[in-house]
Design a protein around this motif. Structure first.
Motif: not given
Lengths: 388, 336
Positions: A24, A28, A31, A35, B49, B52-53, B55-57, B60-62, B85-86, B131, B134
């Motif tokens: 992930e 991330s 992307i 872009e 997209k 993913v953005i 969930k990850s950012e 998980n990260r913050f 699936s993501f 585009n 986060p």
């Protein structure tokens, strides 16, 4: 293979939850990097984006240097320095739609493979090392290199290698595609352009005044008549041609982009001379300005097949059940070779439509690509790749 | 507070909140929980997209988001499968509160998110953003984390591709500038300070969301602004500039339908507030034209802006969130 490396690969493949978070994070970054447009010489926004990713991982010395390289350091405890490189620039200018689409099995978008995935791997590496409790002894230098492609001619990486004050122990060049690739040598290469331009005062009644496309076509036919031996391996790649604007307007300008590649440096030189002579001949025949431009040059070189870095690379690929593809490189690896620094180029996954706006990469093989990357770092860090 | 003062104090830029660790610390200090809802209908191209953005950012990260869900109106292009699936929590709107009669529309998904999600703050993000970044979430959450009096934060986008210097026009899309802002200027001038009243990205406190009704169609953003303004005034609002948003452009005919729905909602609100007592019952059929073989013909479409009542009036909701029956009486808007 060293137990530290095989232990890591085992954990990386068995702990699905941790890998899911790694993937992930990587996607991330992919992307956000993809872009951000970064045509050669205008990579600044992408460099800032990458440096922001480094900073959010609390790396040291995160900055964009004067050539536009995006740098960050994972600090170690020893004097060894491992340089990991992926190039920032792409062949797509800002007008191209850089939107990325993510589907369950693939990622699609301009330059996702070349080399946004490599950059995303750099951005994700601190997270991988932290997640799996890996603390390298060596300093790991992460570098998104500017001005690599085409006319850039590896300027960013060469600048760094010329000016970094400490010795680089080894380098790994990360490309998005193709998994299994292991390049440790560079072939001789000359990258050039032929520009055909009809002057304002041109006499269109003159014999042979067919315009740029036909004359350029003649020139191409003559170039293809130049012998290219199979031993030493030699080829002329005609990569791009631009000419004309309409159905019925005789074109006055044309541009041909090409590369001469050979295992023999002398052959590269000889073929370049022949092409230059052909352009001069075309000038005298057509009355147009036909200009030969030499943009980039590489000399053959690299480490031996039996170098420990290459050996361990092949061992890791075998362990991952991937067929090794030993291909020479003309990209970043050449800058390392020029400085006699052992280095390899690897690919992280498989992809399609390379160089097109709908370039795509497969998600699933990335796991093995990252295993190879971290495995090589562990090998270099552990001193198993020193050539004694 | 004058409109210009409000703009000065309640308008932010997303960069005001880009230190995510500080934002997470403040959120935790205040004991807030935050949920994200992405309403979808056939968004297979962009949903992967977004998941993913975010969930990850932002998980998980913050860990700014405590949960997030994709609530779908019945996509036929694998939108939910891709989101799942993501790792997103995915729901069909019809499966949430299944005892209620089935309605289809973006507003329905937004309304049902109030029941399905647990957060003290709910962030809504449209799924068609090309585009995605986060900033679309943290820019909206920021004012709610730092200022208790702010209840409703709306996005706007103001980043011209090229501009020299001096004064330049700013504002919303075609429907905003031709319909919504003129209407607000006529009847609720303070609301005209909301730069993009129709943007689909906003973050709201649950205490407010559960007490407003939801048109299930085009009028949902307009009704929110009117109802929150009516109950709480301008001090409850803030707005954040999220830079550029790239999305699909709509045809003029589609904008006509949107305007028709918004106008219905607006006029109904005027009646409810007692500002237009003599207004006759309004028509719900929109007439548009097309040309077939050089003959003009009318195309009629019945657009009824059905409204869901405030969630607090739904017994299942009161039970799930431990609200007693009396609390629903403070919800001012009853089912239309």
């Amino acid at each position: 293979m060293n137990s530290k490396i095989s232990d890591f690969i085992k954990r990386f493949h068995e702990d699905r939850e941790s890998y899911s978070n790694v993937l992930e994070t990587l996607l991330s970054s992919l992307i956000m990097i993809s872009e951000t447009a970064a045509p050669t010489f205008r990579e600044h926004n992408r460099a800032r984006c990458l440096v922001n990713r480094y900073m959010s991982s609390n790396l040291l010395n995160c900055y964009v240097d004067e050539l536009g390289n995006a740098l960050g350091i994972i600090p170690g405890k020893s004097d060894r320095n491992i340089l990991l490189v992926a190039h920032l620039d792409t062949f797509f200018d800002e007008k191209v739609d850089h939107t990325v689409t993510i589907l369950p099995d693939l990622v699609k978008g301009a330059a996702v493979a070349d080399d946004s995935l490599g950059l995303a791997a750099l951005a994700t590496l601190p997270y991988i090392l932290e997640t799996y409790g890996i603390e390298p002894e060596a300093n790991i230098i992460l570098m998104g290199s500017a001005r690599s492609l085409g006319r850039g001619d590896l300027e960013g990486l060469r600048f760094f290698l010329d000016n970094f004050k400490k010795p680089i122990t080894a380098g790994v060049c990360i490309e998005g595609v193709k998994l299994g690739r292991l390049s440790y040598s560079s072939i001789g290469m000359l990258r050039g352009e032929i520009n055909y331009r009809v002057p304002e005062s041109y006499d269109w009644t003159k014999f042979n005044s067919e315009g740029a496309i036909i004359n350029m076509n003649d020139l191409i036919n003559r170039i293809l008549e130049i012998p290219t031996p199979s031993k030493p391996k030699t080829s002329i790649v005609l990569g791009s041609i631009e000419a004309g604007t309409s159905y019925n307007t005789i074109p006055t300008r044309a541009k041909l982009k090409f590369e001469i590649r050979s295992e023999s440096d002398q052959l590269v030189e000889d073929i370049a001379h022949k092409i230059e002579s052909l352009t001069q001949e075309m000038t005298s025949l057509s009355g147009a300005h036909v200009e030969f431009k030499h943009l980039a040059r590489r000399s053959p070189g690299g480490t031996d097949f039996s170098h420990p870095l290459n050996l361990i690379g092949r061992e890791i690929l075998t362990d991952l059940k991937i067929n090794t593809r030993l291909t020479p490189s003309t990209s970043e690896l050449a800058a390392f070779i020029d400085k006699a620094i052992p280095a390899v180029t690897i690919g992280l996954t498989d992809g399609e439509n390379m160089g097109e706006e709908d370039e795509s990469i497969q998600i699933q093989p990335i796991k093995k690509g990252l295993s190879l990357l971290v495995g090589l770092i562990l090998a270099i860090d552990g001193g198993y790749t020193f050539d004694n | 507070m004058t409109t210009n003062e409000w703009i000065k104090t309640n308008t932010y830029h997303r960069s005001d909140f880009e230190d995510l660790q500080t934002l997470v610390n403040e959120k935790e200090k205040r004991g807030l929980t935050i949920s994200l809802c992405i309403p979808t209908l056939n968004e297979a191209k962009t949903i992967g997209k977004e998941v993913v953005i975010f969930k990850s950012e932002l998980m998980n990260r913050f860990p700014l988001l405590d949960e997030f869900a994709v609530i779908d109106s019945g996509s036929e292009d694998n939108t939910l499968e891709i989101a799942s699936s993501f790792g997103a929590d995915t729901y069909l709107a019809s499966e949430i509160l299944p005892n209620l009669d089935e309605k289809r529309g973006k507003g329905e998904n937004l309304w049902k998110a109030i029941y399905q999600l647990k957060g003290d703050i709910i962030v809504y993000i449209d799924a068609d953003i090309k585009n995605i970044h986060p900033r679309f979430v943290y820019g909206l959450i920021g004012p709610l984390i730092y200022r208790d009096e702010v209840k409703y934060v709306k996005a706007f986008y103001d980043r011209p591709l090229a501009f020299s210097e001096g004064v330049r026009p700013s504002g919303g899309g075609r429907v905003t500038e031709i319909l919504t802002r003129p209407l607000f200027s006529l009847f609720f001038p303070e609301l005209a300070a909301i730069i993009q009243p129709l943007s689909g990205e906003y973050a709201v406190r649950r205490e407010v969301l559960e007490r407003i009704s939801f048109p299930i169609g085009y009028g949902v953003e307009t009704s929110h602004l009117l109802d929150v303004y009516h109950e709480l005034g301008m001090s409850a609002f803030a707005q954040t500039d999220l830079d550029q948003r790239v999305h699909r452009n709509q045809e003029t005919r589609s904008l006509g339908k949107m305007s028709f729905g918004i106008l219905q909602t607006f006029l109904n609100r005027m009646k409810t507030y007692g500002l237009m007592n003599d207004m006759p019952d309004i028509n719900t059929v929109l007439h548009q034209f097309q040309v077939r073989e050089n003959q003009f013909e009318m195309v009629d479409q019945n657009i009824i802006e059905y409204e869901r009542p405030p969630m607090i009036t739904i017994p299942e909701y009161r039970e799930k969130f431990s609200r007693d029956e009396k609390s629903q009486n403070t919800g001012k808007n009853k089912e239309k």
